[in-house]
Each structure stands twice: as C-alpha cells, then as structure tokens.
Scaffold this motif. Structure first.
Motif, PDB file in Angstrom:
ATOM      1  N   ARG A  66      -9.445  73.273  29.037  1.00  0.00           N
ATOM      2  CA  ARG A  66     -10.102  73.663  30.282  1.00  0.00           C
ATOM      3  C   ARG A  66     -11.336  74.481  29.936  1.00  0.00           C
ATOM      4  NH1 ARG A  66      -6.961  72.341  34.435  1.00  0.00           N
ATOM      5  NH2 ARG A  66      -4.850  71.789  33.847  1.00  0.00           N
ATOM      6  N   TYR A  67     -12.333  74.409  30.840  1.00  0.00           N
ATOM      7  CA  TYR A  67     -13.577  75.137  30.550  1.00  0.00           C
ATOM      8  C   TYR A  67     -13.329  76.626  30.315  1.00  0.00           C
ATOM      9  CZ  TYR A  67     -16.516  71.113  31.387  1.00  0.00           C
ATOM     10  OH  TYR A  67     -17.118  69.897  31.267  1.00  0.00           O
ATOM     11  N   ASN A  68     -12.363  77.191  31.084  1.00  0.00           N
ATOM     12  CA  ASN A  68     -12.164  78.637  30.920  1.00  0.00           C
ATOM     13  C   ASN A  68     -11.537  79.008  29.574  1.00  0.00           C
ATOM     14  OD1 ASN A  68      -9.626  77.750  31.502  1.00  0.00           O
ATOM     15  ND2 ASN A  68      -9.433  78.823  33.458  1.00  0.00           N
ATOM     16  N   THR A  69     -11.050  78.004  28.804  1.00  0.00           N
ATOM     17  CA  THR A  69     -10.575  78.275  27.443  1.00  0.00           C
ATOM     18  C   THR A  69     -11.730  78.807  26.598  1.00  0.00           C
ATOM     19  OG1 THR A  69      -9.134  76.373  27.726  1.00  0.00           O
ATOM     20  CG2 THR A  69      -9.313  77.243  25.506  1.00  0.00           C
ATOM     21  N   LEU A  70     -12.970  78.409  26.987  1.00  0.00           N
ATOM     22  CA  LEU A  70     -14.145  78.818  26.214  1.00  0.00           C
ATOM     23  C   LEU A  70     -14.429  80.314  26.355  1.00  0.00           C
ATOM     24  CD1 LEU A  70     -16.487  75.775  26.958  1.00  0.00           C
ATOM     25  CD2 LEU A  70     -14.890  76.065  25.087  1.00  0.00           C
ATOM     26  N   LEU A  71     -13.730  80.977  27.286  1.00  0.00           N
ATOM     27  CA  LEU A  71     -13.866  82.438  27.378  1.00  0.00           C
ATOM     28  C   LEU A  71     -13.389  83.082  26.076  1.00  0.00           C
ATOM     29  CD1 LEU A  71     -12.410  82.947  30.977  1.00  0.00           C
ATOM     30  CD2 LEU A  71     -14.796  83.255  30.305  1.00  0.00           C
ATOM     31  N   ASN A  72     -12.476  82.380  25.377  1.00  0.00           N
ATOM     32  CA  ASN A  72     -11.911  82.925  24.129  1.00  0.00           C
ATOM     33  C   ASN A  72     -12.876  82.889  22.954  1.00  0.00           C
ATOM     34  OD1 ASN A  72      -9.452  83.322  25.395  1.00  0.00           O
ATOM     35  ND2 ASN A  72      -8.741  81.267  24.925  1.00  0.00           N
ATOM     36  N   ILE A  73     -14.016  82.201  23.101  1.00  0.00           N
ATOM     37  CA  ILE A  73     -14.964  82.210  21.977  1.00  0.00           C
ATOM     38  C   ILE A  73     -16.189  83.053  22.346  1.00  0.00           C
ATOM     39  CG2 ILE A  73     -14.193  80.112  20.843  1.00  0.00           C
ATOM     40  CD1 ILE A  73     -16.510  78.598  22.167  1.00  0.00           C
ATOM     41  N   GLY A  74     -15.944  84.051  23.177  1.00  0.00           N
ATOM     42  CA  GLY A  74     -16.977  85.055  23.427  1.00  0.00           C
ATOM     43  C   GLY A  74     -18.007  84.664  24.474  1.00  0.00           C
ATOM     44  N   LEU A  75     -17.733  83.595  25.254  1.00  0.00           N
ATOM     45  CA  LEU A  75     -18.679  83.224  26.309  1.00  0.00           C
ATOM     46  C   LEU A  75     -18.229  83.846  27.627  1.00  0.00           C
ATOM     47  CD1 LEU A  75     -19.011  79.442  25.396  1.00  0.00           C
ATOM     48  CD2 LEU A  75     -20.752  81.187  25.068  1.00  0.00           C
ATOM     49  N   LEU A  84     -22.780  74.974  30.187  1.00  0.00           N
ATOM     50  CA  LEU A  84     -21.884  74.000  29.567  1.00  0.00           C
ATOM     51  C   LEU A  84     -21.176  73.084  30.560  1.00  0.00           C
ATOM     52  CD1 LEU A  84     -20.251  76.354  26.907  1.00  0.00           C
ATOM     53  CD2 LEU A  84     -22.104  74.746  26.558  1.00  0.00           C
ATOM     54  N   MET A  85     -21.148  73.471  31.848  1.00  0.00           N
ATOM     55  CA  MET A  85     -20.384  72.671  32.797  1.00  0.00           C
ATOM     56  C   MET A  85     -21.258  71.673  33.525  1.00  0.00           C
ATOM     57  SD  MET A  85     -17.606  75.283  34.403  1.00  0.00           S
ATOM     58  CE  MET A  85     -17.523  74.425  35.939  1.00  0.00           C
ATOM     59  N   PHE A  86     -21.313  70.448  33.001  1.00  0.00           N
ATOM     60  CA  PHE A  86     -22.123  69.427  33.671  1.00  0.00           C
ATOM     61  C   PHE A  86     -21.246  68.474  34.465  1.00  0.00           C
ATOM     62  CE2 PHE A  86     -24.529  70.262  29.631  1.00  0.00           C
ATOM     63  CZ  PHE A  86     -25.411  71.145  30.222  1.00  0.00           C
ATOM     64  N   THR A  87     -19.972  68.355  34.058  1.00  0.00           N
ATOM     65  CA  THR A  87     -19.135  67.328  34.677  1.00  0.00           C
ATOM     66  C   THR A  87     -18.028  67.929  35.534  1.00  0.00           C
ATOM     67  OG1 THR A  87     -17.647  67.310  32.778  1.00  0.00           O
ATOM     68  CG2 THR A  87     -19.467  65.730  32.751  1.00  0.00           C
ATOM     69  N   ALA A  88     -17.995  69.248  35.683  1.00  0.00           N
ATOM     70  CA  ALA A  88     -16.890  69.848  36.433  1.00  0.00           C
ATOM     71  C   ALA A  88     -17.424  70.801  37.481  1.00  0.00           C
ATOM     72  CB  ALA A  88     -15.961  70.581  35.474  1.00  0.00           C
ATOM     73  N   LYS A  90     -15.102  73.464  38.857  1.00  0.00           N
ATOM     74  CA  LYS A  90     -14.427  74.747  38.736  1.00  0.00           C
ATOM     75  C   LYS A  90     -14.192  75.089  37.274  1.00  0.00           C
ATOM     76  CE  LYS A  90     -10.923  73.782  41.526  1.00  0.00           C
ATOM     77  NZ  LYS A  90     -11.132  72.507  42.193  1.00  0.00           N
ATOM     78  N   ILE A  91     -14.240  76.387  36.977  1.00  0.00           N
ATOM     79  CA  ILE A  91     -14.086  76.859  35.604  1.00  0.00           C
ATOM     80  C   ILE A  91     -12.714  76.507  35.019  1.00  0.00           C
ATOM     81  CG2 ILE A  91     -13.372  79.187  36.374  1.00  0.00           C
ATOM     82  CD1 ILE A  91     -15.754  79.058  33.569  1.00  0.00           C
ATOM     83  N   GLY A  92     -11.727  76.288  35.927  1.00  0.00           N
ATOM     84  CA  GLY A  92     -10.386  75.926  35.448  1.00  0.00           C
ATOM     85  C   GLY A  92     -10.192  74.428  35.265  1.00  0.00           C
ATOM     86  N   ASP A  93     -11.262  73.635  35.469  1.00  0.00           N
ATOM     87  CA  ASP A  93     -11.151  72.182  35.327  1.00  0.00           C
ATOM     88  C   ASP A  93     -11.091  71.775  33.855  1.00  0.00           C
ATOM     89  OD1 ASP A  93     -11.197  71.755  37.988  1.00  0.00           O
ATOM     90  OD2 ASP A  93     -13.303  71.147  38.118  1.00  0.00           O
ATOM     91  N   PRO A  94     -10.398  70.643  33.577  1.00  0.00           N
ATOM     92  CA  PRO A  94     -10.393  70.150  32.195  1.00  0.00           C
ATOM     93  C   PRO A  94     -11.741  69.523  31.829  1.00  0.00           C
ATOM     94  CG  PRO A  94      -9.067  68.722  33.598  1.00  0.00           C
ATOM     95  CD  PRO A  94      -9.529  69.855  34.462  1.00  0.00           C
ATOM     96  N   MET A  95     -12.018  69.426  30.521  1.00  0.00           N
ATOM     97  CA  MET A  95     -13.278  68.828  30.063  1.00  0.00           C
ATOM     98  C   MET A  95     -13.156  67.303  30.116  1.00  0.00           C
ATOM     99  SD  MET A  95     -14.184  71.311  26.830  1.00  0.00           S
ATOM    100  CE  MET A  95     -15.952  71.495  26.892  1.00  0.00           C
ATOM    101  N   ASP A  96     -13.380  66.762  31.311  1.00  0.00           N
ATOM    102  CA  ASP A  96     -13.291  65.309  31.499  1.00  0.00           C
ATOM    103  C   ASP A  96     -14.681  64.682  31.466  1.00  0.00           C
ATOM    104  OD1 ASP A  96     -10.606  64.754  31.661  1.00  0.00           O
ATOM    105  OD2 ASP A  96     -10.478  65.423  33.743  1.00  0.00           O
ATOM    106  N   VAL A  97     -14.721  63.342  31.419  1.00  0.00           N
ATOM    107  CA  VAL A  97     -16.014  62.657  31.470  1.00  0.00           C
ATOM    108  C   VAL A  97     -16.246  62.097  32.863  1.00  0.00           C
ATOM    109  CG1 VAL A  97     -16.613  61.912  29.158  1.00  0.00           C
ATOM    110  CG2 VAL A  97     -14.823  60.728  30.371  1.00  0.00           C
TER     111      VAL A  97
END
Ligand code: HEC
Length: 256
Positions: A66-75, A84-88, A90-97
């Motif tokens: 999920r996009y919010n997983t990226l909070l763990n790498i300091g973003l 980074l969110m072009f296809t979603a 909500k921040i809790g959405d999975p990284m889908d195409v």
C-alpha cells in the motif's frame, strides 16, 4: 539407523542450506553481477521508489504494497501523494496499475507480472543484471532483447537513461582455429553502446541498484523491524538464562 548414517545425514544439512546459492546463475548460464543490498538505506529506497512509480508501475503492479507503507522509508504523506501516487486516490490504496490486463496481454503477448515479491523469487543479483542487460534486437516484437531473459516481452523501458546497446557474438579463436566447448564452437558475447543515454554507466548502475534495493524491501517491508526485534528477543533470552541459572542455584543450595 546407525550413528554413521545419522552423521552423514547431518552433514548434508549445510549443503541443502547453501543450495540456492549454488544453483546455476540463471537458466541462460549468463554470469550474474552482484549487487550490494541495504534495506536500511532510506535515501536509496526513496530513489528506488521514484524510479519504480515513474518507469515500472505503468505496466507492473505491486498490489501487496500500500502507498502508506512508503511512510516507513522516511517519506511524508504529502510527499507520497504529490510525487508518487499517479494511479491511486487514497494513501491506503495498493500499488495497482491503471492499465487493463487484457490490453497488456494484447500488446505484449503476456500480462506483466506483479512485482510485489519478485525479488524473493528472482533474487537481487538476477534483477540487477536483468535491468542492465537489454540490447537492441530487430528480430523481436519490441525491438529489444535481454541477455538473462531471452526474447522477453518487456521493452527496455530505461533505454533513454542507459542508451542503446547491440550484442556482438564472436567465435573464440586460438591460433586462428575456433575453440570448441561442449562440442560447439565457443563464442564471446560483448555489448557495444550505439547510442549513449542520459546517464553514464556508473550513474545507471546506481539507479538500478536503488531500484533493486526498493524491490527487495517491498518483498518484505517489515524485515528491518523484524531484525531489530530479533536482537531484543535474543538479549531477553540471555537475561532469562542468567535468572534461571541463579534460581537453580538457590533451589539446590541446601541439597547434597
Ligand atoms: C511497457 C510495459 C512494461 C514496463 C513499463 C515495465 N515492464 Fe517489466 N515486464 C513487462 C512484460 C510484458 C513482462 C513479461 C515478459 C515476458 O514474460 O516475456 C515484464 C517482465 C518483467 C520482469 C520479469 C518477471 C519474471 O517473469 O520473472 C521483471 C523483473 C520486470 N518486468 C521488471 C520491471 C521493472 C523493474 C520495470 C521498471 C523499470 C518494468 N519491468 C517496466 C512489461 C513492462
């Protein structure tokens, strides 16, 4: 079972554990380049995340992330949403195409696989070599081919950075005679850059290294926390051993 048999069985264990490392480099026999992975290097992970959403997410999903997983790498949430969110939505959405699977199949002959755990199945060295081994080939549908994944359906999406290369296959000669290897004339494969990209080879290797680092991290986003917890657990166990031993001494003090 005799002791001897048991011992020989135990002796096999290290060999089995090392098996993945001993497996052939790739089905193509191409030697893989080694890459240093450091999933605690957040600068590298952020750079990898950027490359991933810009160049890979058009075709490949990473649905387990999920996009919010990226909070763990300091973003921060804003950085993720804005950059980074072009296809979603909500921040809790999975990284889908956004690209429909049927359209992808029609275009490439196969659906680009989800890359959530690709680093676990292919390994970091394979990914690192794969993303640096594309070359021009007029005989394929995409005009590209790959040294570790022959006739791959994926075009070289990072070509504008790496440049265009062609493969040269030359026979190995000794005293003017072709050298035979396993009953076939031995060949030497080299690559020649015919059009340079916007990056020099060192910069390109660095970009791919960051991308592979990111792919390894998304394969197991909690691995760093887990390793830290592991250290504390061992530490707590050592203290418990000390306490248990002290207790045993106290109980048995008067028993002779
Ligand atoms: C234009 C669409 C497209 C883009 C963009 C794209 N790929 Fe691919 N990729 C494909 C297709 C199609 C395949 C399947 C190839 C096959 O099976 O022949 C593939 C296969 C792969 C594989 C091999 C998977 C396996 O079977 O083990 C990896 C790894 C991969 N892509 C990584 C990436 C990365 C990393 C990026 C971003 C730099 C990227 N791809 C961008 C279309 C794309």
């Amino acid at each position: 079972m005799t002791i001897k048999k048991l011992l020989s069985l135990i002796a096999v264990v290290p060999v089995l554990l090392a098996a993945p490392a001993l497996a052939p480099a790739a089905e193509t026999g191409v030697k893989l380049d080694r890459v240093e992975i450091d999933t605690t290097d957040v600068v590298s992970l952020q750079s990898g995340a950027r490359t991933f959403v810009n160049y890979c997410l058009n075709c490949h999903s990473a649905s387990l992330v999920r996009y919010n997983t990226l909070l763990n790498i300091g973003l921060t949430e804003d950085q993720i949403k804005d950059n980074l969110m072009f296809t979603a939505e909500k921040i809790g959405d999975p990284m889908d195409v956004a690209f429909p699977k049927s359209a992808a199949k029609a275009m490439f002959g196969t659906v680009p696989p989800d890359l959530s755990v690709i680093a676990r199945s292919r390994g970091a060295d394979w990914l690192y070599t794969y993303l640096r081994s594309f070359y021009r080939d007029p005989n394929t549908a995409t005009g590209w081919n790959n040294a570790v994944f022959p006739n791959v359906g994926m075009p070289h999406v990072l070509w504008s950075l790496q440049g265009e290369r062609v493969q040269k296959v030359e026979p190995v000669l000794r005293d003017g005679q072709p050298v035979m290897e396993h009953g076939k004339p031995a060949v030497r494969v080299t690559y020649e850059t015919v059009r340079p990209g916007s990056m020099d080879p060192t910069e390109y290797d660095q970009l791919v290294r960051d991308l592979v680092n990111f792919l390894v991290w998304i394969g197991e986003p909690h691995q760093n926390a887990r390793k830290q917890i592991g250290v504390w657990v061992v530490f707590a166990l050592v203290i418990l051993i000390g306490l248990t031993y002290a207790l045993k001494r106290a109980y048995w003090k008067d028993v002779h």
